[in-house]
Design an enzyme around this catalytic site. Sequence first.
Site, mmCIF file in Angstrom:
data_model
loop_
_atom_site.group_PDB
_atom_site.id
_atom_site.type_symbol
_atom_site.label_atom_id
_atom_site.label_comp_id
_atom_site.label_asym_id
_atom_site.label_seq_id
_atom_site.Cartn_x
_atom_site.Cartn_y
_atom_site.Cartn_z
ATOM 1 N N GLY A 54 0.845 -1.196 0.000
ATOM 2 C CA GLY A 54 0.000 0.000 0.000
ATOM 3 C C GLY A 54 0.872 1.235 0.000
ATOM 4 N N GLY A 111 -0.679 -4.829 0.412
ATOM 5 C CA GLY A 111 -1.825 -4.480 -0.437
ATOM 6 C C GLY A 111 -1.877 -5.287 -1.722
ATOM 7 N N GLU A 132 4.222 -6.798 7.277
ATOM 8 C CA GLU A 132 3.687 -5.739 8.149
ATOM 9 C C GLU A 132 4.297 -5.710 9.543
ATOM 10 O OE1 GLU A 132 1.912 -7.692 6.243
ATOM 11 O OE2 GLU A 132 0.906 -6.350 4.834
ATOM 12 N N ASP A 191 -2.398 -7.717 7.146
ATOM 13 C CA ASP A 191 -3.794 -7.313 6.969
ATOM 14 C C ASP A 191 -4.237 -7.627 5.547
ATOM 15 O OD1 ASP A 191 -2.294 -5.307 5.773
ATOM 16 O OD2 ASP A 191 -3.619 -3.688 6.393
ATOM 17 N N THR A 207 -28.095 22.798 -8.689
ATOM 18 C CA THR A 207 -27.954 23.066 -10.122
ATOM 19 C C THR A 207 -27.118 24.326 -10.254
ATOM 20 O OG1 THR A 207 -30.143 22.169 -10.469
ATOM 21 C CG2 THR A 207 -29.194 23.443 -12.271
ATOM 22 N N LYS A 267 -32.959 30.763 -13.732
ATOM 23 C CA LYS A 267 -31.533 30.506 -13.455
ATOM 24 C C LYS A 267 -31.019 29.401 -14.383
ATOM 25 C CE LYS A 267 -29.963 27.584 -10.354
ATOM 26 N NZ LYS A 267 -29.649 26.869 -9.127
#
Length: 644
Positions: free
Chosen positions: A64, A113, A136, A144, A440, A590
């Site tokens: 990671g 990761g 880790e 993990d 909007t 508008k």
Amino acid sequence: MSDIDIRITGRAGRITFTRPQALNAMSYDMCMAVDAAMRQWRDDDEVALVVIDAQGDKAFCAGGDIAALYDTGTKGDFAYARRFWRDEYRLNAFIAEFPKPVVSLMQGFTMGGGVGIGCHGGHRVVDDSTRIAMPECGIGLIPDVGGCHLLSRAPGYLGEYLGLTAGRMAAGDAILAGFADHFIPREKWADLIEMLEASGDIAHVAAHALPAPPSSLGEMRADIDRHFGGGSLQAILDSLSADDSDFAQKTRAVLARNAPLSMACTVEMLRRLRAEDATIRQALDLEYRFTWRSMEDGDFLEGIRAQIIDKDRNPKWQYAGDTGPEAVPDAVLNHMLAPLGADALTFEGENRQMKIGFIGLGNMGGPMAANLAKAGHDVTGFDMADVTIAGVKMAGSAAEAAKGADVVITMLPNGQILRAVAADIIPAMDKGATFVDCSTVDVDSARAVAQQAEEAGLLAVDAPVSGGTGGASGGTLTFMAGGSDAAFAKAKPLFDIMGQKAVHCGAAGAGQSAKICNNMILGVTMIATCEAFALADKLGLDRQKMFDVVSTSSGYSWTMNAYCPAPGVGPQSPADNDYKPGFAADLMLKDLRLSQQAAESADADTPMGALAQALYAQFVENEDGKGMDFSAMLPRFEKRGHSE
Ligand code: NAD
């Protein structure tokens, strides 16, 4: 995104990591992009399987992107890392449970990761260069991304050995330990991928495989099982200390470098997971308990400092005595692995409560926020006006409502106000959170706010709505969204609560573009409907008959069929309520102005839009249209003659 290439080729959903210069390290954005793509492919019948590979020879994915976690964590901001882990772990479970075959081709370093992405699918391919590891414990974390699940299922006590030593597995080791399935030499990968893409037939993977090479880990099995089965870090250390073999001494020296708290928790986690024959979700839940606490109470920040930032490789671990790791008290182990209560990791299909900030609680925002609260989300709102919304806690400022939120939604009158509110809340939002603007506004404001949000590390979506106040309270709005796939995926569950349909129209600003075009049609058709009623009156036609014919003939439209401007005709509409808005004529003006502004900058010819704008401007600014619903054009036309 330049770090990852996501596409569909033939029958295959394809993911290629394209960041070889950084060993394909997984960033939060990459993780969310994989998540968004796989969620689409799950429901896409054209996609028969998913193939994940990576550019470069050195790494499939070396872990990671932990530098970002360090940056935020050292500033006392733990929310970003927790969010990263949470969303990454959800993706890991999603891959493990994916209903179609997932093939990963893992050359070189595949760590942390990378294991989470590459080692949970059903068809994991390795070659001679592969080095898989869960390192880790060397940075003050625990294995993990579902690594503990894999480790707990490895034969004997290989899991404890690999987790504590961070040992690297070559191809044969990875297959023995259950991190890989097939050995296929690299030169055959391109050919294999091509066949998978062309046919969607997973059988090609096994057909390309050669027998697994021998495993050096296998040769150490007896030593590993003898020393690593004691059920606690202390028992493992004692066992190794009592043995003067080469294996025992070398292994003890390796363990002396890693974080004692991490190692002690890893042994305990594997013990619990093995005893329960746990699922990947249970494993991830347990991992998240540790990682959630790892910055505040563990050694994670110190581990990254020593390995990645200062590179002095001299971390000051807790429980590191002069002669090696000291015993970690049971109370500390239990604290690190205690359930997280309301912060616990949840998965798809479970109640995923989000913390939502909602700013602008008027005719539209109020009922939208109420619907989110009713669905079980934790909603904190803010409005300049003094309003109360069922189920919504009120904050004292916009920034306060945005702080700590997973998602912040704005529903404001115009672009200028949106820009001012955005400048206020973006700095208050947690990195990684999502900013969804449903107002909007002009395309330029939408793009500027999205850019500002992205620069601050947020995900951003412009998602204006159609469906009016009825749609807002009934939860039947249509959302037209602009932004990245990842941002849209994040907001989608909320759109599903507040609306019946959400269309991802493209990049930032695309939602506003769609909205402006839609509302230009709406303004023009409302005028056409009103003038047709006025003409029908003068021709002596009954309004109900007029409705009966047009609503089922080629003149039908939403303005006729669903929002009829004639009182007493068609379904209930603002015409039946003295033309109180509904959708105010000012807001229609508008939107028409926005359409003409956009038409001018895009050099588009929109004569009907221009005329509608002029008529609404006249109505709102010089007549009695201000504060009326936009369908009050009908009484206006009624009063006038042909030459006026
Ligand atoms: P509204 O005027 O009822 O609500 C706007 C709210 O924003 C008000 O409560 C106002 O007090 C609040 N506000 C203004 N400035 C603020 C600030 N700086 N900080 C916090 N709150 C602030 O308008 P609405 O009808 O709810 O429309 C909101 C948006 O939705 C607009 O952009 C509109 O064009 C769009 N929209 C409206 C409809 C409709 O039918 N009403 C339909 C589609 C889209």
